[in-house]
Design a protein around this motif. Structure first.
Motif, mmCIF file in Angstrom:
data_model
loop_
_atom_site.group_PDB
_atom_site.id
_atom_site.type_symbol
_atom_site.label_atom_id
_atom_site.label_comp_id
_atom_site.label_asym_id
_atom_site.label_seq_id
_atom_site.Cartn_x
_atom_site.Cartn_y
_atom_site.Cartn_z
ATOM 1 N N SER A 1 0.831 -1.201 0.000
ATOM 2 C CA SER A 1 0.000 0.000 0.000
ATOM 3 C C SER A 1 0.867 1.253 0.000
ATOM 4 N N LYS A 2 0.304 2.317 -0.513
ATOM 5 C CA LYS A 2 1.026 3.588 -0.566
ATOM 6 C C LYS A 2 1.392 4.063 0.832
ATOM 7 N N LYS A 3 0.476 3.878 1.790
ATOM 8 C CA LYS A 3 0.716 4.322 3.159
ATOM 9 C C LYS A 3 1.878 3.563 3.786
ATOM 10 N N ALA A 4 1.896 2.227 3.591
ATOM 11 C CA ALA A 4 2.970 1.410 4.164
ATOM 12 C C ALA A 4 4.316 1.781 3.529
ATOM 13 N N ARG A 5 4.322 1.989 2.221
ATOM 14 C CA ARG A 5 5.567 2.353 1.540
ATOM 15 C C ARG A 5 6.113 3.675 2.058
ATOM 16 N N GLU A 6 5.227 4.661 2.233
ATOM 17 C CA GLU A 6 5.658 5.967 2.737
ATOM 18 C C GLU A 6 6.234 5.857 4.139
ATOM 19 N N LYS A 7 5.625 5.018 4.989
ATOM 20 C CA LYS A 7 6.129 4.849 6.362
ATOM 21 C C LYS A 7 7.522 4.236 6.372
ATOM 22 N N VAL A 8 7.684 3.188 5.569
ATOM 23 C CA VAL A 8 8.977 2.500 5.525
ATOM 24 C C VAL A 8 10.056 3.408 4.940
ATOM 25 N N GLU A 9 9.736 4.099 3.861
ATOM 26 C CA GLU A 9 10.722 4.982 3.238
ATOM 27 C C GLU A 9 11.113 6.124 4.161
ATOM 28 N N GLN A 10 10.168 6.610 4.979
ATOM 29 C CA GLN A 10 10.476 7.673 5.930
ATOM 30 C C GLN A 10 11.432 7.178 7.010
ATOM 31 N N VAL A 11 11.201 5.959 7.506
ATOM 32 C CA VAL A 11 12.088 5.384 8.522
ATOM 33 C C VAL A 11 13.487 5.173 7.938
ATOM 34 N N MET A 12 13.566 4.640 6.720
ATOM 35 C CA MET A 12 14.872 4.403 6.101
ATOM 36 C C MET A 12 15.631 5.716 5.918
ATOM 37 N N LYS A 13 14.898 6.791 5.598
ATOM 38 C CA LYS A 13 15.533 8.085 5.440
ATOM 39 C C LYS A 13 16.047 8.603 6.775
ATOM 40 N N GLU A 14 15.265 8.414 7.840
ATOM 41 C CA GLU A 14 15.651 8.896 9.166
ATOM 42 C C GLU A 14 16.891 8.186 9.701
ATOM 43 N N ILE A 15 16.989 6.899 9.427
ATOM 44 C CA ILE A 15 18.129 6.133 9.961
ATOM 45 C C ILE A 15 19.256 6.000 8.940
ATOM 46 N N ASN A 16 19.082 6.672 7.777
ATOM 47 C CA ASN A 16 20.093 6.654 6.717
ATOM 48 C C ASN A 16 20.427 5.218 6.311
ATOM 49 N N TYR A 17 19.377 4.445 6.084
ATOM 50 C CA TYR A 17 19.570 3.029 5.731
ATOM 51 C C TYR A 17 19.988 2.888 4.282
ATOM 52 N N ARG A 18 21.055 2.104 4.030
ATOM 53 C CA ARG A 18 21.514 1.791 2.693
ATOM 54 C C ARG A 18 21.504 0.278 2.516
ATOM 55 N N PRO A 19 20.583 -0.238 1.724
ATOM 56 C CA PRO A 19 20.503 -1.695 1.580
ATOM 57 C C PRO A 19 21.758 -2.278 0.955
ATOM 58 N N ASN A 20 22.124 -3.465 1.368
ATOM 59 C CA ASN A 20 23.254 -4.189 0.792
ATOM 60 C C ASN A 20 22.770 -4.864 -0.487
ATOM 61 N N ARG A 21 23.015 -4.219 -1.604
ATOM 62 C CA ARG A 21 22.506 -4.711 -2.881
ATOM 63 C C ARG A 21 23.070 -6.083 -3.218
ATOM 64 N N TYR A 22 24.345 -6.273 -2.909
ATOM 65 C CA TYR A 22 24.973 -7.552 -3.245
ATOM 66 C C TYR A 22 24.341 -8.679 -2.433
ATOM 67 N N ALA A 23 24.142 -8.457 -1.140
ATOM 68 C CA ALA A 23 23.554 -9.490 -0.294
ATOM 69 C C ALA A 23 22.125 -9.797 -0.725
ATOM 70 N N SER A 24 21.389 -8.743 -1.083
ATOM 71 C CA SER A 24 19.999 -8.950 -1.500
ATOM 72 C C SER A 24 19.935 -9.753 -2.793
ATOM 73 N N ALA A 25 20.834 -9.432 -3.746
ATOM 74 C CA ALA A 25 20.835 -10.145 -5.022
ATOM 75 C C ALA A 25 21.217 -11.606 -4.824
ATOM 76 N N LEU A 26 22.170 -11.864 -3.938
ATOM 77 C CA LEU A 26 22.569 -13.244 -3.660
ATOM 78 C C LEU A 26 21.424 -14.017 -3.014
ATOM 79 N N ALA A 27 20.740 -13.360 -2.086
ATOM 80 C CA ALA A 27 19.648 -14.031 -1.383
ATOM 81 C C ALA A 27 18.477 -14.332 -2.314
ATOM 82 N N TYR A 28 18.308 -13.475 -3.329
ATOM 83 C CA TYR A 28 17.203 -13.650 -4.262
ATOM 84 C C TYR A 28 17.371 -14.918 -5.097
ATOM 85 N N ASN A 29 18.636 -15.278 -5.385
ATOM 86 C CA ASN A 29 18.978 -16.553 -6.033
ATOM 87 C C ASN A 29 18.290 -16.737 -7.388
#
Length: 354
Positions: free
Chosen positions: A32-60
């Protein structure tokens, strides 16, 4: 010590489930748009940077990339492109990336169309395209766009095809540079030979045609009195046929002492000059292939312009990997350096910057 931020932590701070955060991080649907906005706001506040390599490996997931390129012999620019692409793929083994190369016959529209269609029918994740003529290439790149298949252009740049990225030289600047360098040693000449490989009067590639345009413009602006004599060499010629035509050309043009070609085939003339001990004539050309390097060292080629073919091949595949597998932004236009090789520095040239 920096505390590791987990998906679970983001979920708790956002008030959503771990699964929702995972779908947002991987840009999956059903959020949902509301859930996405909440998560993106939290990631911005904590300066979260996803580990792209780990995510791609896990996706398999399995990925298949194709390269559509001209059939070529070993001593050619395209061999270096191919080796660079293969080296890039070797570094992606853990990510289940498979690279397949499909060859078309140069100057054969039917071969190009058939090869491109075979690639599209294989439903690839990404494609590296060496474009033929714009009118022939566009219907197939349009199909790639319709199927949301990213593609990278190699060697010739057509912005109207809207590729993900491009790798190659700026051909107009390259041709102008070639003219400038050639005229440092040929300024006193009355005629210069321009060797071209053609079929039905057409240049071997759009890149070569544009280099010639830059070359001729520079000559017209700075050396209008010097005559440029075309020497057209069909693709199908054997060395014996080439020698025969060169014998005739130089007999008819005794004032020609400097030649140039916009392709990697300067060694055709260079080898002829060495075999006939013609120390009064030299040719300038493109690409660090072995036969060109030998002629450069032995004096029949005056200069070579290098364009990092290996890096181009590597960069194309690496760009598909970053954009498709790692979901990263990529550079849209990658112009290769215009580098000058001489007998003094050719042995120090490295085919890769990687």
């Amino acid at each position: 010590m920096v505390q590791k931020i987990r998906i679970k932590d983001i979920a708790e701070k956002s008030g959503v489930s771990v699964g929702t955060v995972d779908r947002i991080l991987h840009n999956r649907p059903n959020v949902s748009k509301k859930a996405r906005e909440k998560v993106e706001q939290v990631m911005k506040e904590i300066n979260y940077r996803p580990n792209r390599y780990a995510s791609a490996l896990a996706y398999n997931k399995q990925y298949t990339f194709f390269i559509i390129m001209p059939q070529h012999e070993r001593e050619a620019y395209w061999q270096e492109v191919e080796e660079g692409a293969k080296r890039a793929c070797e570094a992606m083994t853990d990510f289940h990336v498979d690279l397949q190369i499909k060859y078309f016959t140069r100057f054969d529209a039917a071969s190009y169309a058939e090869t491109f269609q075979q690639v599209i029918d294989s439903q690839p994740n990404g494609v590296v395209v060496v474009p033929s003529e714009l009118e022939l290439t566009k219907p197939y790149t349009d199909m790639l766009h319709e199927r949301d298949i990213p593609f990278v252009l190699l060697d010739s740049y057509y912005p109207e095809l809207k590729p993900l990225s491009f790798f190659g030289q700026d051909p107009i600047s390259s041709g102008s540079f070639a003219a400038r360098i050639l005229m440092l040693i040929a300024y006193g000449e009355t005629e210069i030979m321009l060797m071209k490989q053609t079929k039905d009067g057409k240049a071997a590639s759009n890149q070569q045609a544009l280099r010639e345009e830059g070359f001729r413009q520079y000559m017209a602006d700075h050396f209008p009195a010097i005559r440029i004599v075309d020497f057209e060499l069909p693709q199908t010629f054997e060395q014996s046929e080439i020698d025969s035509h060169l014998d005739r050309f130089f007999a008819e043009h005794p004032d020609v002492h400097h030649c140039i070609t916009m392709s990697s085939r300067a060694h055709f003339v260079g080898t002829y000059l060495l075999r006939n001990n013609r120390r009064d004539i030299q040719i300038m050309g493109y690409d660090m292939v072995n036969q060109n390097a030998r002629c450069l060292r032995e004096g029949s080629i005056s200069f070579l312009i290098a364009q990092h073919a290996f890096v181009q091949g590597h960069g194309c595949v690496d760009t598909l990997f970053k954009a498709i597998v790692l979901k990263q932004e990529v550079v849209s236009v990658n112009y290769m350096p215009i580098e000058l090789l001489t007998p003094e520095n050719v042995d120090f040239y490295r085919r890769t910057l990687i």
